[in-house]
Design an enzyme around this catalytic site. Structure first.
Site, short mmCIF file in Angstrom:
data_model
loop_
_atom_site.label_atom_id
_atom_site.label_comp_id
_atom_site.label_asym_id
_atom_site.label_seq_id
_atom_site.Cartn_x
_atom_site.Cartn_y
_atom_site.Cartn_z
N LYS A 1 0.86 -1.18 0.00
CA LYS A 1 0.00 0.00 0.00
C LYS A 1 0.90 1.23 0.00
O LYS A 1 1.47 1.59 1.03
CB LYS A 1 -0.92 0.00 1.22
CG LYS A 1 -1.93 1.13 1.19
CD LYS A 1 -3.00 0.92 2.25
CE LYS A 1 -4.15 1.89 2.09
NZ LYS A 1 -3.76 3.28 2.17
N CYS B 1 27.39 36.15 18.74
CA CYS B 1 26.46 35.52 19.67
C CYS B 1 27.09 34.23 20.20
O CYS B 1 27.55 33.40 19.42
CB CYS B 1 25.16 35.20 18.94
SG CYS B 1 24.09 34.03 19.79
S1 IVH Z 1 -6.82 -0.31 -4.49
C1 IVH Z 1 -11.13 -0.45 -4.39
N1 IVH Z 1 -4.26 -0.80 -4.31
O1 IVH Z 1 -5.01 3.40 -0.82
C2 IVH Z 1 -9.66 -0.38 -4.50
N2 IVH Z 1 -5.09 1.22 -3.37
O2 IVH Z 1 -7.35 3.59 1.06
C3 IVH Z 1 -9.14 0.92 -4.05
N3 IVH Z 1 -3.37 2.64 -2.38
O3 IVH Z 1 -6.99 5.74 -2.49
C4 IVH Z 1 -7.73 1.13 -4.21
N4 IVH Z 1 -1.66 1.33 -2.83
O4 IVH Z 1 -4.47 5.83 -2.89
C5 IVH Z 1 -5.25 0.05 -4.02
N5 IVH Z 1 -2.00 -1.34 -4.23
C6 IVH Z 1 -3.00 -0.49 -3.96
C7 IVH Z 1 -2.78 0.72 -3.29
C8 IVH Z 1 -3.86 1.55 -3.01
C9 IVH Z 1 -2.05 2.48 -2.28
C10 IVH Z 1 -4.13 3.79 -1.84
C11 IVH Z 1 -4.96 4.50 -2.85
C12 IVH Z 1 -6.35 4.52 -2.31
C13 IVH Z 1 -6.14 4.23 -0.87
C14 IVH Z 1 -7.33 3.51 -0.31
#
Ligand code: IVH
Length: 705
Positions: A125, A446
């Site tokens: 993530k 200073c």
């Molecule tokens: S999937 C329904 N995959 O996390 C699927 N999101 O809390 C929605 N993000 O707004 C997103 N890495 O900015 C997905 N591998 C990943 C991700 C990811 C980061 C972020 C993205 C999203 C947020 C959701």
């Protein structure tokens, strides 16, 4: 006439072919670098193709097309962003924080689908910003931010500047579905840590406020109305989802979708895994958690997605979160505590650095009692009051920061904080330069500044005076023995006064005096660095020592001379010039010469060719036989470049003792490392001459241009 027209047409045809060739080369370079992670084109070849393409397009504007790689930069600034409605809402993700939470999520998935196991994909993530990219007939037409999930901002011009984002899709081949007529792809725009560090260095150099973390810097970079600014920021992109697409073309599984996206030319988040069981899913989540600090980009968790599209549809969504995906969030690196008070530390340049003193709190296994507040603006931005409850964040190897005030927890006992208008140490006026975020104490003598300056001068990388640390410096300043750095070299005349001080026995004192004496002949680069000129770190000091033979010569330099030094920016040049123009500093330089400081001569400028030309090094950790400054100077003299952060393009990472995160990053990016003996061997070999093109010592130095 007719013939000439034919010639011209033939000419234009030839040019068109050349343009197509160059674009293909550049696209291939990007694809191999960003998507395959396996470049076969050198940077120089890529640059040359880009230069030639730009030249042809400038001479023949009719040949310019919106998807030309030259069009990634230079669109005209906008007044405001237009609004884009997402064809499918951009959902957010539910969170779980431990294995039990993950199992609960899975239990719901099993219940709804009537199965007892479901294949899942686990991805990192990434902590950046979600964007949606729309391609029509294979060409990028719209790029939008997530916004509120239903409508976002049209940041197409800015997204086009990101080299990892394809402007045109590739034909997938390999039995995969062809480029669809219309495709929306979702992914994350982010800043690698290395790019973040570089941006903040520039912000600091320009006296602008620093970004708190890579995420904020990425957001700030993408939401620039001037695409030229975005283009200068090293933003990256990973695709993680097929968004809106014609139903018949929807991939049957997420894993297939990822493979297809890659073949279409999108960079994917690395190391995604297809897991058959929940145990495997959990293992993968833990795997990411362990690698977290070693990555060149920030992640705050792992995303688990049900693989089969059919099952995803069956599961559907609740509120604005899909039931078919969940985020496992890593344990917080944030903590909540109370701000007790703020202290100001006066740095060697006179900068007033506010430091927050907190009720100690455990964050990620470390006790945090202090946090940096950067400057006055930061305190105001946070609306911070003494006694406030605050959210403190600790990331990687940086100093903890206060990210938020919990205003709802105020009970009226909090007190306003007033940033000092006079120096907390010497009482002199504090000045804030227009356009800069820092305030400075205006008194050059200073004591707080003086102590910091002396400690810096005596420190490693500068004059390296053994036995002269911050405490001893403070002791001598308080005893009235030191008024500037040159006074160090007069201390031998005050031996009795030294002996009268606490913890200064005969042996100590004489050892110290000997160490001070020995420092008189340190290389010019170290002396320049030791002076603590604003914006002049070891690297810039090395450049100055390469250009000037002595401090006196440096002081006679014009602003033009300084700006002309390769690798020198206008701000650094101005800062050096201002320093040299100051009467007080001229007097100090004369005094240093008078007390017998005779640095080793400046080195010839680093050649642009040489046995190590084109090789880039990053140094980390402590070396035994030479300082980082010396290693830098020797490498540069051989034509190498020495950078501050490890990237995929780094050729060698020199790892000394107590090396920190750079060594980890080197391992994560699989960059070759050298230990000290290997570095020394390499230097000896490269300096050993015999290599064609290396200058012999008595040759005229080749000025780098
Ligand atoms: S999937 C329904 N995959 O996390 C699927 N999101 O809390 C929605 N993000 O707004 C997103 N890495 O900015 C997905 N591998 C990943 C991700 C990811 C980061 C972020 C993205 C999203 C947020 C959701």
């Amino acid at each position: 006439m007719g013939e000439r027209l034919d010639d011209q047409i033939a000419d234009v045809d030839g040019l068109r072919r050349r343009v197509a060739e160059l674009r293909a080369t550049i696209d291939r370079g990007n694809y191999e670098y960003y998507i395959l992670d396996n470049p076969t084109l050198s940077d120089a070849e890529w640059d040359a193709a880009m230069r030639e393409l730009r030249a042809i397009e400038e001479a023949h504007p009719v040949l310019v097309t919106p998807d030309s790689p030259t069009q990634r930069v230079g669109a005209t600034p906008l007044g405001a962003f237009a609004t884009v409605t997402h064809p499918l809402p951009m959902l957010s993700l539910g969170n779980v924080f431990d294995e039990a939470g993950l199992r609960e999520w899975a239990a719901r998935v099993y219940k709804i689908t009537g199965r007892d196991a479901v294949e899942c994909v686990v991805e990192p993530k990434i902590d950046g910003l979600a964007v949606a990219l729309t391609y029509e007939e294979g060409r990028l037409t719209v790029g939008a931010t997530r916004g509120d999930g239903f409508t976002g901002e049209d940041v197409t011009q800015n997204l086009r500047t990101i080299r990892a984002i394809p402007l045109r899709l590739r034909e997938p081949g390999d039995g995969l579905p062809p480029v669809p007529p219309r495709l929306e792809v979702r992914g994350e725009v982010f800043l690698p840590r290395s790019g973040f560090a570089a941006i903040n260095e520039k912000q600091a150099e320009a006296g602008k406020p620093l970004y708190a973390n890579p995420r904020n810097a990425a957001a700030g970079s993408l939401r620039q109305l001037d695409p030229g600014i975005t283009a200068a920021r090293p933003l990256r992109f990973f695709a993680y989802q097929v968004g809106s697409i014609e139903r018949a073309l929807t991939p049957r599984a997420h894993w297939d979708a990822l493979r297809w996206l890659k073949a279409l030319g999108f960079p994917l988040s690395p190391d995604s895994a297809l897991c058959a069981t929940l145990d495997e899913v959990w293992e993968r989540c833990r795997w990411w958690q362990e690698r977290r600090d070693a990555l060149d980009f920030e992640i705050d968790g792992a995303v688990v997605k049900v693989n089969q599209t059919g099952l995803q549809e069956e599961l559907g969504q609740v509120a604005r979160e899909p039931r078919w995906a969940i985020a496992y969030k890593f344990p917080a690196v944030q903590g909540v505590t109370r701000l007790d008070h703020i202290e100001i530390n006066v740095g060697r340049t006179g900068a007033l650095n506010p430091l927050a003193f907190l009720d100690p709190v455990q964050i990620g296994g470390v006790t945090v009692g202090r946090a940096t507040l950067h400057n006055e603006d930061q305190i105001r931005r946070l609306d911070l009051k003494l006694g406030d409850w605050v959210v403190v964040e600790r990331r990687g190897d940086v100093i903890p920061q206060i990210v938020k005030v919990l205003a709802e927890r105020r009970d009226g006992s909090e007190r306003e904080y007033h940033f000092p208008t006079s120096c907390p140490t010497c009482g002199s006026t504090v000045e804030r330069v227009a356009g800069e975020a820092m305030s400075y104490c205006t008194n050059a003598s200073c004591p707080a500044q003086l102590k910091e300056r002396l400690a810096h001068f005596a420190g490693r990388g500068a004059m390296d005076i053994e036995g002269l640390g911050a405490e001893r410096v403070a002791q001598f300043v308080d005893a009235g023995l030191l008024g500037d750095v040159a006074d160090l070299y007069l201390l031998h005349e005050r031996r009795d006064a030294l002996l009268a001080l606490e913890r200064m026995a005969e042996k100590n004192t004489d050892n110290l005096l000997r160490a001070i004496e020995a420092s008189k002949g340190r290389p010019l680069a170290r002396l320049i660095f030791g002076l603590g000129i604003r914006h002049v770190g070891e690297r810039n000091a090395g450049l100055l020592a390469g250009r000037f033979a002595s401090l006196e010569e440096l002081c006679r330099a014009s602003l033009e001379d300084l700006v002309a030094i390769p690798g020198f920016g206008a701000i650094v040049a101005q800062s050096v010039y201002d320093f040299c123009q100051e009467g007080r500093n001229q007097a100090l330089i004369a005094k240093l010469a008078a007390v017998g400081v005779r640095p080793e001569g400046g080195r010839p400028p680093a050649p642009t060719d040489g046995p190590l030309a084109g090789k880039s090094f990053v140094l980390t950790g402590r070396l035994d036989s030479l300082t980082r400054g010396e290693a830098t100077a020797r490498l540069q003299a051989l034509g190498a470049t020495v950078a501050a952060t490890v990237t995929k393009k780094t050729d060698y990472v020199v790892v000394g003792e107590d090396a920190g995160s750079k060594a980890e990053r080197a391992a994560a990016l699989k960059r070759p490392t050298l230990d000290e003996p290997a570095l020394l061997a390499l230097l000896a070999e490269a300096e050993g001459g015999g290599t064609p093109g290396a200058a012999s010592p008595d040759e005229e130095p080749v000025p780098a241009s």
